[in-house]
Write a protein that holds these residues in place. Structure first.
Motif, PDB file in Angstrom:
ATOM      1  N   VAL A   1      -4.937  -1.533  -1.420  1.00  0.00           N
ATOM      2  CA  VAL A   1      -5.640  -2.703  -1.965  1.00  0.00           C
ATOM      3  C   VAL A   1      -5.182  -3.976  -1.248  1.00  0.00           C
ATOM      4  CG1 VAL A   1      -5.914  -4.160  -4.013  1.00  0.00           C
ATOM      5  CG2 VAL A   1      -6.106  -1.673  -4.215  1.00  0.00           C
ATOM      6  N   ARG A   2      -3.875  -4.125  -1.069  1.00  0.00           N
ATOM      7  CA  ARG A   2      -3.354  -5.340  -0.421  1.00  0.00           C
ATOM      8  C   ARG A   2      -3.775  -5.407   1.044  1.00  0.00           C
ATOM      9  NH1 ARG A   2       1.669  -6.831   2.230  1.00  0.00           N
ATOM     10  NH2 ARG A   2       1.888  -9.106   2.116  1.00  0.00           N
ATOM     11  N   ALA A   3      -3.739  -4.285   1.747  1.00  0.00           N
ATOM     12  CA  ALA A   3      -4.125  -4.279   3.161  1.00  0.00           C
ATOM     13  C   ALA A   3      -5.579  -4.688   3.327  1.00  0.00           C
ATOM     14  CB  ALA A   3      -3.891  -2.893   3.763  1.00  0.00           C
ATOM     15  N   LYS A   4      -6.423  -4.211   2.421  1.00  0.00           N
ATOM     16  CA  LYS A   4      -7.841  -4.566   2.503  1.00  0.00           C
ATOM     17  C   LYS A   4      -8.048  -6.052   2.232  1.00  0.00           C
ATOM     18  CE  LYS A   4     -10.180  -0.262   2.138  1.00  0.00           C
ATOM     19  NZ  LYS A   4     -11.573  -0.024   2.368  1.00  0.00           N
ATOM     20  N   GLU A   5      -7.255  -6.597   1.337  1.00  0.00           N
ATOM     21  CA  GLU A   5      -7.331  -8.040   1.089  1.00  0.00           C
ATOM     22  C   GLU A   5      -6.932  -8.825   2.338  1.00  0.00           C
ATOM     23  OE1 GLU A   5      -4.759  -8.563  -2.227  1.00  0.00           O
ATOM     24  OE2 GLU A   5      -6.256  -7.969  -3.723  1.00  0.00           O
ATOM     25  N   LEU A   6      -5.878  -8.395   3.000  1.00  0.00           N
ATOM     26  CA  LEU A   6      -5.421  -9.064   4.218  1.00  0.00           C
ATOM     27  C   LEU A   6      -6.435  -8.932   5.344  1.00  0.00           C
ATOM     28  CD1 LEU A   6      -1.668  -7.952   4.218  1.00  0.00           C
ATOM     29  CD2 LEU A   6      -2.535 -10.250   3.751  1.00  0.00           C
ATOM     30  N   ALA A   7      -7.141  -7.806   5.395  1.00  0.00           N
ATOM     31  CA  ALA A   7      -8.117  -7.558   6.466  1.00  0.00           C
ATOM     32  C   ALA A   7      -9.386  -8.376   6.298  1.00  0.00           C
ATOM     33  CB  ALA A   7      -8.453  -6.071   6.523  1.00  0.00           C
ATOM     34  N   SER A   8      -9.681  -8.815   5.079  1.00  0.00           N
ATOM     35  CA  SER A   8     -10.859  -9.652   4.798  1.00  0.00           C
ATOM     36  C   SER A   8     -12.154  -9.040   5.316  1.00  0.00           C
ATOM     37  CB  SER A   8     -10.669 -11.045   5.410  1.00  0.00           C
ATOM     38  OG  SER A   8      -9.523 -11.684   4.879  1.00  0.00           O
TER      39      SER A   8
ATOM     40  N   PHE B   1      12.170   4.020  -8.532  1.00  0.00           N
ATOM     41  CA  PHE B   1      11.944   5.054  -7.523  1.00  0.00           C
ATOM     42  C   PHE B   1      12.880   6.249  -7.673  1.00  0.00           C
ATOM     43  CE2 PHE B   1      12.927   6.740  -3.208  1.00  0.00           C
ATOM     44  CZ  PHE B   1      11.694   7.315  -2.934  1.00  0.00           C
ATOM     45  N   VAL B   2      14.174   5.991  -7.799  1.00  0.00           N
ATOM     46  CA  VAL B   2      15.146   7.089  -7.861  1.00  0.00           C
ATOM     47  C   VAL B   2      14.934   7.879  -9.148  1.00  0.00           C
ATOM     48  CG1 VAL B   2      17.584   7.706  -7.927  1.00  0.00           C
ATOM     49  CG2 VAL B   2      16.821   5.811  -6.500  1.00  0.00           C
ATOM     50  N   GLY B   3      14.579   9.133  -8.991  1.00  0.00           N
ATOM     51  CA  GLY B   3      14.301  10.000 -10.130  1.00  0.00           C
ATOM     52  C   GLY B   3      12.846  10.022 -10.544  1.00  0.00           C
ATOM     53  N   ASN B   4      12.047   9.143  -9.949  1.00  0.00           N
ATOM     54  CA  ASN B   4      10.627   9.071 -10.287  1.00  0.00           C
ATOM     55  C   ASN B   4       9.805   8.882  -9.004  1.00  0.00           C
ATOM     56  OD1 ASN B   4       8.495   9.033 -12.177  1.00  0.00           O
ATOM     57  ND2 ASN B   4       8.471   6.798 -12.230  1.00  0.00           N
ATOM     58  N   GLU B   5      10.225   9.590  -7.963  1.00  0.00           N
ATOM     59  CA  GLU B   5       9.663   9.383  -6.639  1.00  0.00           C
ATOM     60  C   GLU B   5       8.157   9.656  -6.576  1.00  0.00           C
ATOM     61  OE1 GLU B   5      13.974  10.587  -6.318  1.00  0.00           O
ATOM     62  OE2 GLU B   5      12.188  11.517  -7.223  1.00  0.00           O
ATOM     63  N   GLU B   6       7.727  10.751  -7.180  1.00  0.00           N
ATOM     64  CA  GLU B   6       6.319  11.133  -7.071  1.00  0.00           C
ATOM     65  C   GLU B   6       5.394  10.067  -7.648  1.00  0.00           C
ATOM     66  OE1 GLU B   6       8.723  13.025  -8.330  1.00  0.00           O
ATOM     67  OE2 GLU B   6       8.602  15.091  -7.568  1.00  0.00           O
ATOM     68  N   ALA B   7       5.683   9.595  -8.843  1.00  0.00           N
ATOM     69  CA  ALA B   7       4.844   8.581  -9.488  1.00  0.00           C
ATOM     70  C   ALA B   7       4.884   7.264  -8.725  1.00  0.00           C
ATOM     71  CB  ALA B   7       5.289   8.364 -10.930  1.00  0.00           C
ATOM     72  N   CYS B   8       6.066   6.889  -8.247  1.00  0.00           N
ATOM     73  CA  CYS B   8       6.186   5.639  -7.503  1.00  0.00           C
ATOM     74  C   CYS B   8       5.403   5.691  -6.195  1.00  0.00           C
ATOM     75  CB  CYS B   8       7.653   5.336  -7.212  1.00  0.00           C
ATOM     76  SG  CYS B   8       8.599   4.832  -8.669  1.00  0.00           S
ATOM     77  N   ASN B   9       5.428   6.831  -5.537  1.00  0.00           N
ATOM     78  CA  ASN B   9       4.673   6.966  -4.293  1.00  0.00           C
ATOM     79  C   ASN B   9       3.175   6.820  -4.533  1.00  0.00           C
ATOM     80  OD1 ASN B   9       6.895   7.328  -2.606  1.00  0.00           O
ATOM     81  ND2 ASN B   9       6.925   9.546  -2.905  1.00  0.00           N
ATOM     82  N   LEU B  10       2.660   7.479  -5.552  1.00  0.00           N
ATOM     83  CA  LEU B  10       1.221   7.390  -5.842  1.00  0.00           C
ATOM     84  C   LEU B  10       0.830   5.966  -6.239  1.00  0.00           C
ATOM     85  CD1 LEU B  10       0.687  10.746  -7.786  1.00  0.00           C
ATOM     86  CD2 LEU B  10       0.181  10.256  -5.384  1.00  0.00           C
ATOM     87  N   ARG B  11       1.667   5.342  -7.036  1.00  0.00           N
ATOM     88  CA  ARG B  11       1.409   3.959  -7.450  1.00  0.00           C
ATOM     89  C   ARG B  11       1.379   3.037  -6.229  1.00  0.00           C
ATOM     90  NH1 ARG B  11       6.380   1.965 -10.346  1.00  0.00           N
ATOM     91  NH2 ARG B  11       5.975   3.849 -11.571  1.00  0.00           N
ATOM     92  N   SER B  12       2.286   3.236  -5.315  1.00  0.00           N
ATOM     93  CA  SER B  12       2.397   2.353  -4.157  1.00  0.00           C
ATOM     94  C   SER B  12       1.296   2.600  -3.131  1.00  0.00           C
ATOM     95  CB  SER B  12       3.768   2.521  -3.500  1.00  0.00           C
ATOM     96  OG  SER B  12       4.788   2.072  -4.378  1.00  0.00           O
ATOM     97  N   ILE B  13       0.811   3.821  -3.026  1.00  0.00           N
ATOM     98  CA  ILE B  13      -0.318   4.090  -2.130  1.00  0.00           C
ATOM     99  C   ILE B  13      -1.491   3.191  -2.499  1.00  0.00           C
ATOM    100  CG2 ILE B  13      -2.116   5.797  -1.571  1.00  0.00           C
ATOM    101  CD1 ILE B  13       0.119   7.931  -1.669  1.00  0.00           C
ATOM    102  N   ARG B  14      -1.816   3.171  -3.765  1.00  0.00           N
ATOM    103  CA  ARG B  14      -2.929   2.329  -4.223  1.00  0.00           C
ATOM    104  C   ARG B  14      -2.626   0.849  -3.980  1.00  0.00           C
ATOM    105  NH1 ARG B  14      -7.381   2.605  -7.232  1.00  0.00           N
ATOM    106  NH2 ARG B  14      -7.081   4.859  -7.444  1.00  0.00           N
ATOM    107  N   LYS B  15      -1.426   0.420  -4.326  1.00  0.00           N
ATOM    108  CA  LYS B  15      -1.058  -0.991  -4.182  1.00  0.00           C
ATOM    109  C   LYS B  15      -1.188  -1.457  -2.740  1.00  0.00           C
ATOM    110  CE  LYS B  15       3.336  -2.176  -4.351  1.00  0.00           C
ATOM    111  NZ  LYS B  15       4.683  -2.452  -4.908  1.00  0.00           N
ATOM    112  N   HIS B  16      -0.693  -0.647  -1.810  1.00  0.00           N
ATOM    113  CA  HIS B  16      -0.713  -1.069  -0.409  1.00  0.00           C
ATOM    114  C   HIS B  16      -2.107  -0.993   0.209  1.00  0.00           C
ATOM    115  CE1 HIS B  16       3.440  -2.092   0.446  1.00  0.00           C
ATOM    116  NE2 HIS B  16       3.817  -1.077  -0.316  1.00  0.00           N
TER     117      HIS B  16
END
Length: 361
Positions: A75-82, A58-73
């Motif tokens: 996808v995971r939230a939708k899995e939890l919501a069933s 994350f430190v020094g690569n904030e933009e890429a990490c944020n975009l990567r995590s948006i998708r990850k979360h």
């Protein structure tokens, strides 16, 4: 128990409850909380503010990490919501990556995009019609009128729903410091009814319902019932969801809410440039006496000048969500002092959405 709101205005929505869990960053409302709320039939909201903060690079690569995590979360939230409820994102207009966050969230499958901390005048440009629902957070009829008029004239679109946030909300607020120093002078109920009236012309023009969700100081079913009587179609609540087992924040952060008293809450001036409501902890008191040195920029907020701010809001929020609540920034709503235990998402939703039946003696 009797459900308070009707679902008549939500035809075609994958909701069984007209409830939005408010977006809270950094790291407070991620996939865990959002997925749990959606699984109960509400709209769970992921905050994209520095959402990649736990990524190893994350430190020094904030933009890429944020975009990567948006998708990850998402996808995971939708899995939890069933397959139940809806998963939305809250994207602050003040973010440097506002446009990129919105586009990535839509690509990742978010059901809705909610934008505040500024007016999202270009949101229809970023979200293709039919890909996801779009909604602004506004605090006045004037702001709602300006935004709806702009979207109509420039894009031939209108809002899918509106979140109307009052002065008792947590985090960054759409009111001046002077107004918030005496919130009794803010006629929020008048603004809410005005917004309900304002959007009717666009409902008629576009042949669709535009539900209005009221936010700020919503504690229980009695508040929800009062809001319904003013014309709101549902509620957005945030503070109550922090002290739940499913919330993504650390246990230390949740305990700060449980231990807070009404007198611990203060209106502060955020480095973002907006007033906000937070716990008046040792960190707030220290940085009001003397600024905290800002050693690096995490590229979060537009127009941020590190040499001129009292502290780095990214660092302050990350410290707090990890549990270092006396050395970090802890945003909260006005009702935080009423929280006395860590409960569950289901319990909070039952308190908000259902009237308790009174048994006759």
């Amino acid at each position: 128990m009797k459900k308070i709101f009707s679902m008549n205005r939500f035809e075609g929505w994958n909701l069984s409850l007209p409830l939005i869990q408010g977006g809270m960053g950094v790291g407070v409302s991620l996939s865990g909380l959002a997925g749990a709320v959606a699984s109960e039939g509400g709209m769970g909201v992921i905050s994209t503010a520095q959402i990649g903060f736990e990524e190893p690079d994350f430190v020094g690569n904030e933009e890429a990490c944020n975009l990567r995590s948006i998708r990850k979360h998402i996808v995971r939230a939708k899995e939890l919501a069933s397959g139940k409820g809806m998963i939305a994102v809250n994207v602050m207009v003040a973010l440097q990556q506002y446009r990129e966050h919105v586009k990535e969230a839509v690509r990742a499958g978010a059901d809705a995009v909610i934008c505040g901390a500024g007016l999202p005048v270009d949101l229809p440009e970023l979200v293709e019609a039919g890909k996801a629902k779009i909604a602004p957070i506004v605090s006045s009829r004037r702001a709602a009128a300006l935004l709806l008029k702009t979207w109509d004239k420039k894009y031939g679109r209108t809002a899918d729903f509106i979140v109307t946030e009052g002065p008792e909300a947590g985090g960054h607020l759409g009111f001046s410091r002077e107004q918030l120093d005496d919130i009794s002078k803010i006629r929020f109920e008048e603004e809410l009814t005005g917004i309900v009236e304002e959007k009717k012309k666009y409902e008629e023009k576009y042949g669709k319902q535009i539900p209005v969700f009221a936010a700020g100081g919503i504690w229980d079913a009695s508040d929800a019932k009062r809001i319904e009587a003013l014309g709101a179609d549902g509620v957005q609540a945030a503070t109550r969801f922090v002290a739940t087992k499913e919330c993504d924040a650390s246990l230390g952060y949740k305990k700060a809410y449980v231990n807070a008293k009404e007198t611990d809450v203060k209106i502060i001036k955020s480095p973002v440039g907006m007033p906000g409501r937070a716990l008046n902890n040792a960190f707030i008191q220290k940085t009001e006496r003397a600024p905290e040195s800002v050693e690096r920029c995490y590229h979060c907020i537009k127009n941020c000048k590190p040499a001129q701010i009292p502290y780095c809001i990214t660092q302050a929020l990350i410290r707090a969500v990890h549990g270092d609540v006396e050395n970090g920034l802890v945003f909260c709503g006005s009702n935080v002092g009423k929280i006395d235990r860590i409960s569950t998402v289901r319990e909070v939703i039952e308190d908000l959405m259902y009237e308790k039946e009174v048994k006759m003696p």
